[in-house]
Design a protein around this motif. Sequence first.
Motif, PDB file in Angstrom:
ATOM      1  N   UNK A 101       0.812  -1.195  -0.003  1.00 50.44           N
ATOM      2  CA  UNK A 101      -0.025   0.075  -0.069  1.00 50.44           C
ATOM      3  C   UNK A 101       0.909   1.209   0.019  1.00 50.44           C
ATOM      4  N   UNK A 102       1.813   1.171  -0.747  1.00 53.56           N
ATOM      5  CA  UNK A 102       2.644   2.366  -1.123  1.00 53.56           C
ATOM      6  C   UNK A 102       3.691   2.730   0.238  1.00 53.56           C
ATOM      7  N   UNK A 103       4.110   1.739   1.014  1.00 46.85           N
ATOM      8  CA  UNK A 103       4.980   1.932   2.271  1.00 46.85           C
ATOM      9  C   UNK A 103       6.413   1.663   1.783  1.00 46.85           C
ATOM     10  N   UNK A 104       6.596   0.743   0.796  1.00 41.20           N
ATOM     11  CA  UNK A 104       8.099   0.571   0.413  1.00 41.20           C
ATOM     12  C   UNK A 104       8.602   1.784   0.026  1.00 41.20           C
ATOM     13  N   UNK A 105       7.741   2.428  -0.881  1.00 43.49           N
ATOM     14  CA  UNK A 105       8.409   3.757  -1.414  1.00 43.49           C
ATOM     15  C   UNK A 105       8.545   4.782  -0.583  1.00 43.49           C
ATOM     16  N   UNK A 106       7.580   4.721   0.387  1.00 42.36           N
ATOM     17  CA  UNK A 106       7.751   5.976   1.464  1.00 42.36           C
ATOM     18  C   UNK A 106       8.777   5.770   2.540  1.00 42.36           C
ATOM     19  N   UNK A 107       8.964   4.115   2.813  1.00 44.13           N
ATOM     20  CA  UNK A 107      10.015   3.964   3.528  1.00 44.13           C
ATOM     21  C   UNK A 107      11.598   4.354   2.880  1.00 44.13           C
ATOM     22  N   UNK A 108      11.552   3.865   1.685  1.00 48.26           N
ATOM     23  CA  UNK A 108      12.797   4.440   0.860  1.00 48.26           C
ATOM     24  C   UNK A 108      13.212   5.948   0.893  1.00 48.26           C
ATOM     25  N   UNK A 109      12.014   6.690   0.503  1.00 51.30           N
ATOM     26  CA  UNK A 109      12.202   8.060   0.761  1.00 51.30           C
ATOM     27  C   UNK A 109      12.448   8.465   2.221  1.00 51.30           C
ATOM     28  N   UNK A 110      12.073   8.013   3.373  1.00 51.69           N
ATOM     29  CA  UNK A 110      12.245   8.420   4.529  1.00 51.69           C
ATOM     30  C   UNK A 110      13.992   7.927   5.080  1.00 51.69           C
ATOM     31  N   UNK A 111      14.277   6.685   4.643  1.00 53.41           N
ATOM     32  CA  UNK A 111      15.497   6.522   4.576  1.00 53.41           C
ATOM     33  C   UNK A 111      16.691   7.283   3.941  1.00 53.41           C
ATOM     34  N   UNK A 112      16.440   7.878   2.925  1.00 58.23           N
ATOM     35  CA  UNK A 112      17.256   8.832   2.022  1.00 58.23           C
ATOM     36  C   UNK A 112      17.097  10.054   2.654  1.00 58.23           C
ATOM     37  N   UNK A 113      16.055  10.509   3.342  1.00 57.53           N
ATOM     38  CA  UNK A 113      16.206  11.837   4.192  1.00 57.53           C
ATOM     39  C   UNK A 113      16.988  11.795   5.405  1.00 57.53           C
ATOM     40  N   UNK A 171      23.763   3.339   1.214  1.00 59.26           N
ATOM     41  CA  UNK A 171      22.835   2.231   1.092  1.00 59.26           C
ATOM     42  C   UNK A 171      22.756   1.302  -0.161  1.00 59.26           C
ATOM     43  N   UNK A 172      22.641   0.128  -0.075  1.00 60.37           N
ATOM     44  CA  UNK A 172      22.959  -0.952  -1.210  1.00 60.37           C
ATOM     45  C   UNK A 172      21.653  -0.630  -2.136  1.00 60.37           C
ATOM     46  N   UNK A 173      20.305  -0.606  -1.704  1.00 60.70           N
ATOM     47  CA  UNK A 173      19.280  -0.524  -2.414  1.00 60.70           C
ATOM     48  C   UNK A 173      19.352   0.606  -3.517  1.00 60.70           C
ATOM     49  N   UNK A 174      19.254   0.054  -4.919  1.00 56.57           N
ATOM     50  CA  UNK A 174      19.222   1.188  -5.948  1.00 56.57           C
ATOM     51  C   UNK A 174      18.082   2.192  -5.946  1.00 56.57           C
ATOM     52  N   UNK A 175      17.142   1.575  -5.307  1.00 56.51           N
ATOM     53  CA  UNK A 175      15.656   2.731  -5.285  1.00 56.51           C
ATOM     54  C   UNK A 175      16.206   3.695  -4.211  1.00 56.51           C
ATOM     55  N   UNK A 176      16.944   3.327  -3.092  1.00 60.44           N
ATOM     56  CA  UNK A 176      17.267   4.450  -2.187  1.00 60.44           C
ATOM     57  C   UNK A 176      18.161   5.355  -2.326  1.00 60.44           C
ATOM     58  N   UNK A 177      19.013   5.221  -3.531  1.00 56.89           N
ATOM     59  CA  UNK A 177      19.990   6.119  -3.724  1.00 56.89           C
ATOM     60  C   UNK A 177      19.737   7.347  -4.301  1.00 56.89           C
TER      61      UNK A 177
END
Length: 90
Positions: A61-73, A84-90
Motif C-alpha cells: 500500500x505504498x509503504x515501500x516507496x515511503x520507507x525508501x524516501x524516509x531512509x534517504x532523508x 545504502x545498497x538499495x538502488x531505489x534508495x540512492x
Amino acid sequence: MKIQFSDGIKFEVLPAFLKIGYFGEEQSGFRYPDSNMGGNWKATDPKAEQEAIKAKNKASNGLLQATCRHLRVVRNERFSSLKLACWYCN
C-alpha cells in the motif's frame, strides 16, 4: 567516468552491453564491467527490478516507496557517510 552536478548528485558512466545468449539471442538485461577486486563482469536487469519494486510497493500500500524516501532523508540529514545498497534508495 564520474559526473558530478552542482547540487551534489553524482553519476558514474560506464559501458553496458545487452546480454546475449549462447545461440546469439538477445536476453533481458545488461552486462557491465566492474574493476574492483581484480575485475569481473556484473549483470543487471533494470526493467525487471523496477517492476519488482512496483509490485512490492503496491502490495505494501505504498509503504515501500515511503520507507525508501524516509531512509534517504535520514541518511542525507544525519548519516551522510552511510552508503545504502538499495538502488531505489540512492
